[in-house]
Scaffold this motif. Sequence first.
Motif, PDB file in Angstrom:
ATOM      1  N   PRO A 210       0.801  -1.225   0.000  1.00 22.72           N
ATOM      2  CA  PRO A 210       0.000   0.000   0.000  1.00 22.72           C
ATOM      3  C   PRO A 210       0.836   1.279   0.000  1.00 22.72           C
ATOM      4  O   PRO A 210       0.412   2.289  -0.590  1.00 22.72           O
ATOM      5  N   VAL A 211       1.991   1.249   0.642  1.00 25.91           N
ATOM      6  CA  VAL A 211       2.850   2.440   0.618  1.00 25.91           C
ATOM      7  C   VAL A 211       3.317   2.720  -0.809  1.00 25.91           C
ATOM      8  O   VAL A 211       3.266   3.862  -1.286  1.00 25.91           O
ATOM      9  N   LEU A 212       3.748   1.680  -1.500  1.00 22.66           N
ATOM     10  CA  LEU A 212       4.212   1.845  -2.873  1.00 22.66           C
ATOM     11  C   LEU A 212       3.058   2.255  -3.791  1.00 22.66           C
ATOM     12  O   LEU A 212       3.232   3.081  -4.694  1.00 22.66           O
ATOM     13  N   ALA A 213       1.882   1.695  -3.556  1.00 24.42           N
ATOM     14  CA  ALA A 213       0.714   2.056  -4.372  1.00 24.42           C
ATOM     15  C   ALA A 213       0.365   3.528  -4.182  1.00 24.42           C
ATOM     16  O   ALA A 213      -0.002   4.226  -5.139  1.00 24.42           O
ATOM     17  N   HIS A 214       0.466   4.011  -2.947  1.00 21.05           N
ATOM     18  CA  HIS A 214       0.171   5.425  -2.688  1.00 21.05           C
ATOM     19  C   HIS A 214       1.174   6.330  -3.406  1.00 21.05           C
ATOM     20  O   HIS A 214       0.801   7.365  -3.969  1.00 21.05           O
ATOM     21  N   ALA A 215       2.454   5.921  -3.408  1.00 16.89           N
ATOM     22  CA  ALA A 215       3.463   6.710  -4.108  1.00 16.89           C
ATOM     23  C   ALA A 215       3.155   6.771  -5.604  1.00 16.89           C
ATOM     24  O   ALA A 215       3.263   7.834  -6.235  1.00 16.89           O
TER      25      ALA A 215
ATOM     26  N   SER B 185       6.463   8.733   0.790  1.00 20.15           N
ATOM     27  CA  SER B 185       6.030   7.355   0.576  1.00 20.15           C
ATOM     28  C   SER B 185       7.134   6.515  -0.054  1.00 20.15           C
ATOM     29  O   SER B 185       7.370   5.372   0.353  1.00 20.15           O
ATOM     30  N   TYR B 186       7.817   7.075  -1.051  1.00 22.20           N
ATOM     31  CA  TYR B 186       8.921   6.334  -1.650  1.00 22.20           C
ATOM     32  C   TYR B 186      10.052   6.126  -0.641  1.00 22.20           C
ATOM     33  O   TYR B 186      10.701   5.070  -0.621  1.00 22.20           O
ATOM     34  N   LEU B 187      10.298   7.115   0.217  1.00 18.66           N
ATOM     35  CA  LEU B 187      11.324   6.950   1.247  1.00 18.66           C
ATOM     36  C   LEU B 187      10.943   5.816   2.201  1.00 18.66           C
ATOM     37  O   LEU B 187      11.781   4.972   2.538  1.00 18.66           O
ATOM     38  N   LEU B 188       9.683   5.792   2.624  1.00 18.79           N
ATOM     39  CA  LEU B 188       9.246   4.720   3.526  1.00 18.79           C
ATOM     40  C   LEU B 188       9.335   3.366   2.848  1.00 18.79           C
ATOM     41  O   LEU B 188       9.791   2.380   3.453  1.00 18.79           O
TER      42      LEU B 188
ATOM     43  N   GLY C  54      11.385   2.543   0.491  1.00 21.40           N
ATOM     44  CA  GLY C  54      12.803   2.207   0.424  1.00 21.40           C
ATOM     45  C   GLY C  54      13.352   1.735   1.757  1.00 21.40           C
ATOM     46  O   GLY C  54      14.170   0.818   1.819  1.00 21.40           O
ATOM     47  N   ARG C  55      12.893   2.342   2.855  1.00 21.94           N
ATOM     48  CA  ARG C  55      13.311   1.903   4.188  1.00 21.94           C
ATOM     49  C   ARG C  55      12.856   0.469   4.449  1.00 21.94           C
ATOM     50  O   ARG C  55      13.615  -0.344   4.994  1.00 21.94           O
ATOM     51  N   ILE C  56      11.625   0.168   4.074  1.00 28.53           N
ATOM     52  CA  ILE C  56      11.117  -1.193   4.270  1.00 28.53           C
ATOM     53  C   ILE C  56      11.938  -2.186   3.447  1.00 28.53           C
ATOM     54  O   ILE C  56      12.329  -3.252   3.934  1.00 28.53           O
ATOM     55  N   GLU C  57      12.218  -1.814   2.196  1.00 28.64           N
ATOM     56  CA  GLU C  57      12.969  -2.721   1.327  1.00 28.64           C
ATOM     57  C   GLU C  57      14.379  -2.978   1.861  1.00 28.64           C
ATOM     58  O   GLU C  57      14.888  -4.107   1.781  1.00 28.64           O
ATOM     59  N   PHE C  58      15.009  -1.947   2.426  1.00 27.38           N
ATOM     60  CA  PHE C  58      16.380  -2.119   2.892  1.00 27.38           C
ATOM     61  C   PHE C  58      16.450  -2.749   4.278  1.00 27.38           C
ATOM     62  O   PHE C  58      17.128  -3.762   4.477  1.00 27.38           O
ATOM     63  N   PHE C  59      15.751  -2.170   5.243  1.00 25.83           N
ATOM     64  CA  PHE C  59      15.887  -2.620   6.629  1.00 25.83           C
ATOM     65  C   PHE C  59      15.040  -3.848   6.958  1.00 25.83           C
ATOM     66  O   PHE C  59      15.427  -4.654   7.807  1.00 25.83           O
ATOM     67  N   ASP C  60      13.876  -3.980   6.324  1.00 22.93           N
ATOM     68  CA  ASP C  60      12.954  -5.051   6.686  1.00 22.93           C
ATOM     69  C   ASP C  60      12.975  -6.230   5.730  1.00 22.93           C
ATOM     70  O   ASP C  60      12.864  -7.380   6.150  1.00 22.93           O
ATOM     71  N   LEU C  61      13.065  -5.944   4.439  1.00 25.62           N
ATOM     72  CA  LEU C  61      12.988  -7.005   3.438  1.00 25.62           C
ATOM     73  C   LEU C  61      14.349  -7.424   2.902  1.00 25.62           C
ATOM     74  O   LEU C  61      14.435  -8.405   2.171  1.00 25.62           O
ATOM     75  N   ARG C  62      15.378  -6.671   3.231  1.00 22.57           N
ATOM     76  CA  ARG C  62      16.738  -6.989   2.813  1.00 22.57           C
ATOM     77  C   ARG C  62      16.864  -7.069   1.284  1.00 22.57           C
ATOM     78  O   ARG C  62      17.364  -8.046   0.733  1.00 22.57           O
ATOM     79  N   GLU C  63      16.388  -6.027   0.606  1.00 24.42           N
ATOM     80  CA  GLU C  63      16.485  -5.947  -0.848  1.00 24.42           C
ATOM     81  C   GLU C  63      17.188  -4.635  -1.215  1.00 24.42           C
ATOM     82  O   GLU C  63      16.555  -3.677  -1.659  1.00 24.42           O
ATOM     83  N   PRO C  64      18.509  -4.551  -1.038  1.00 26.67           N
ATOM     84  CA  PRO C  64      19.209  -3.288  -1.250  1.00 26.67           C
ATOM     85  C   PRO C  64      19.129  -2.752  -2.672  1.00 26.67           C
ATOM     86  O   PRO C  64      19.053  -1.527  -2.870  1.00 26.67           O
ATOM     87  N   GLU C  65      19.167  -3.633  -3.677  1.00 24.07           N
ATOM     88  CA  GLU C  65      19.093  -3.156  -5.058  1.00 24.07           C
ATOM     89  C   GLU C  65      17.741  -2.498  -5.326  1.00 24.07           C
ATOM     90  O   GLU C  65      17.662  -1.433  -5.949  1.00 24.07           O
TER      91      GLU C  65
ATOM     92  N   LEU D 209      14.598   4.627  -3.673  1.00 28.29           N
ATOM     93  CA  LEU D 209      15.105   5.872  -3.092  1.00 28.29           C
ATOM     94  C   LEU D 209      15.436   6.895  -4.172  1.00 28.29           C
ATOM     95  O   LEU D 209      15.334   8.107  -3.932  1.00 28.29           O
ATOM     96  N   THR D 210      15.815   6.448  -5.345  1.00 26.37           N
ATOM     97  CA  THR D 210      16.015   7.376  -6.457  1.00 26.37           C
ATOM     98  C   THR D 210      14.701   8.071  -6.798  1.00 26.37           C
ATOM     99  O   THR D 210      14.661   9.282  -7.038  1.00 26.37           O
ATOM    100  N   CYS D 211      13.605   7.317  -6.803  1.00 28.11           N
ATOM    101  CA  CYS D 211      12.282   7.918  -7.028  1.00 28.11           C
ATOM    102  C   CYS D 211      11.950   8.923  -5.923  1.00 28.11           C
ATOM    103  O   CYS D 211      11.369   9.974  -6.187  1.00 28.11           O
ATOM    104  N   ALA D 212      12.318   8.589  -4.693  1.00 25.83           N
ATOM    105  CA  ALA D 212      12.065   9.506  -3.579  1.00 25.83           C
ATOM    106  C   ALA D 212      12.812  10.814  -3.780  1.00 25.83           C
ATOM    107  O   ALA D 212      12.278  11.904  -3.499  1.00 25.83           O
ATOM    108  N   LEU D 213      14.049  10.740  -4.261  1.00 28.70           N
ATOM    109  CA  LEU D 213      14.825  11.954  -4.494  1.00 28.70           C
ATOM    110  C   LEU D 213      14.217  12.791  -5.610  1.00 28.70           C
ATOM    111  O   LEU D 213      14.181  14.023  -5.534  1.00 28.70           O
ATOM    112  N   GLN D 214      13.721  12.126  -6.643  1.00 31.30           N
ATOM    113  CA  GLN D 214      13.051  12.860  -7.721  1.00 31.30           C
ATOM    114  C   GLN D 214      11.841  13.625  -7.189  1.00 31.30           C
ATOM    115  O   GLN D 214      11.637  14.795  -7.517  1.00 31.30           O
ATOM    116  N   ALA D 215      11.054  12.968  -6.375  1.00 29.65           N
ATOM    117  CA  ALA D 215       9.862  13.609  -5.831  1.00 29.65           C
ATOM    118  C   ALA D 215      10.228  14.746  -4.883  1.00 29.65           C
ATOM    119  O   ALA D 215       9.570  15.797  -4.869  1.00 29.65           O
ATOM    120  N   ALA D 216      11.276  14.564  -4.093  1.00 30.45           N
ATOM    121  CA  ALA D 216      11.724  15.636  -3.213  1.00 30.45           C
ATOM    122  C   ALA D 216      12.144  16.854  -4.018  1.00 30.45           C
ATOM    123  O   ALA D 216      11.917  17.997  -3.607  1.00 30.45           O
TER     124      ALA D 216
END
Length: 423
Positions: A149-154, A179-182, A184-195, A201-208
Amino acid sequence: MPRPTGNAALKAARTAAGYRSQDALAVAMTRAAPTLGIRGLSVGVRQVRRWESATPPWPQPDHQKVLTHLLGQGMEQLGFTPPWGATAARETSSRRVPTGAPAPGALPPIPAQAPATTHPASVGRHCEEVARAHRSLYWTVAPSALHAPVLAHARLGCTLLSETAGITRQKVASAVAESYLLAGRIEFFDLREPERAAETLTCALQAAGEANDSLMGAAVLAHTAFIPGWAGRREEAAERMVAARTYARRGPASAELLAWLDAVEAECETRCGHTRTALHLIGHAEGLLGAGNEHATPEWLDWFGADRLAAFKGNVQLQAGHHLQARESLLVALEMLPPESDKQRTVVYGDLATVEAALGHPDEACEAACRALDQLAVTWYATGMDRVKEARRALAPWKNEACVRALDDRLYDWGTTVSALAR
């Protein structure tokens, strides 16, 4: 609809350029990167396979640079769709990002006048409210359930960017960035998918950038530093932190934000084996928090404070071999953590268990590790489980003790084992 035959455009361009296999292109990209001023880039065949799939992810900026150099075509010509949809890319040369930082890619143009389809000002407020709710849910909801849902909202916000203007568009962009930052945090810290986290996170920077929010940009860039930092790529992590600090200087950065940047860099330095530098950074962060400043902390910065800094400090002291000081810092962190910080509590208990093992106290170490497992049974956190496993490795000299065997029974019971494998 997804292309059933995959990204035919990229495959055709690859073949035309003389790269008969996906592996050949991956090798060529890795070799070409240094000639383009890109250091530390390594491309694998798995990544090329994803790009040639039916739903290829938008490549990271460094990958884009090498792809267009080798294949001689633009990203959309190569079959990629920007995160914002198939729109005309705006020139981004005026948006310069420090070396080593993910640079914005193709962005939707800001309309000179109201778009044909417009939404009321309330849309911006509603997008912010949903992002705020997701931010709160992160601390208690299972990450695998919250991620979608976080990704869908983004992605919904990306669509709305082309249908809004003015301050409403800026609010939507802010919500998209958060939303993209959150995600990305889930993917890195919780799901262990750094790539995957790097792409998000690149999308998050674009939106910022669309929101013109330099502090959010600083937060995103600092999160990108975790990726090379945890992999031991010190120079790349340091470059990302230079970028993050540069963005922070552009806005009214609070003491908390500046201290968190120190803490992030300290963790990266620790992961790369430079604990003395990390301890200096932690000391500087403590000074910043103690002095404070006149700037308010952004509402979205809910993952850091004095309690988290104490946890960072305890981990650095642990890695530096300062075990008594680490125990003191970790106990302070446990006392300060609020009730809703269950995920962070698992990390602190895991570190405390490792400290007690290093001090030769297996019973106390097992007790702390079991407390972490108690919490992980309620709220899963991959980083917390990693710390528990580190503690178990430290307990190897006492593997035949009753307390360690009891810990193993907990660590490898049916529920925990299946959960770990499933995640």
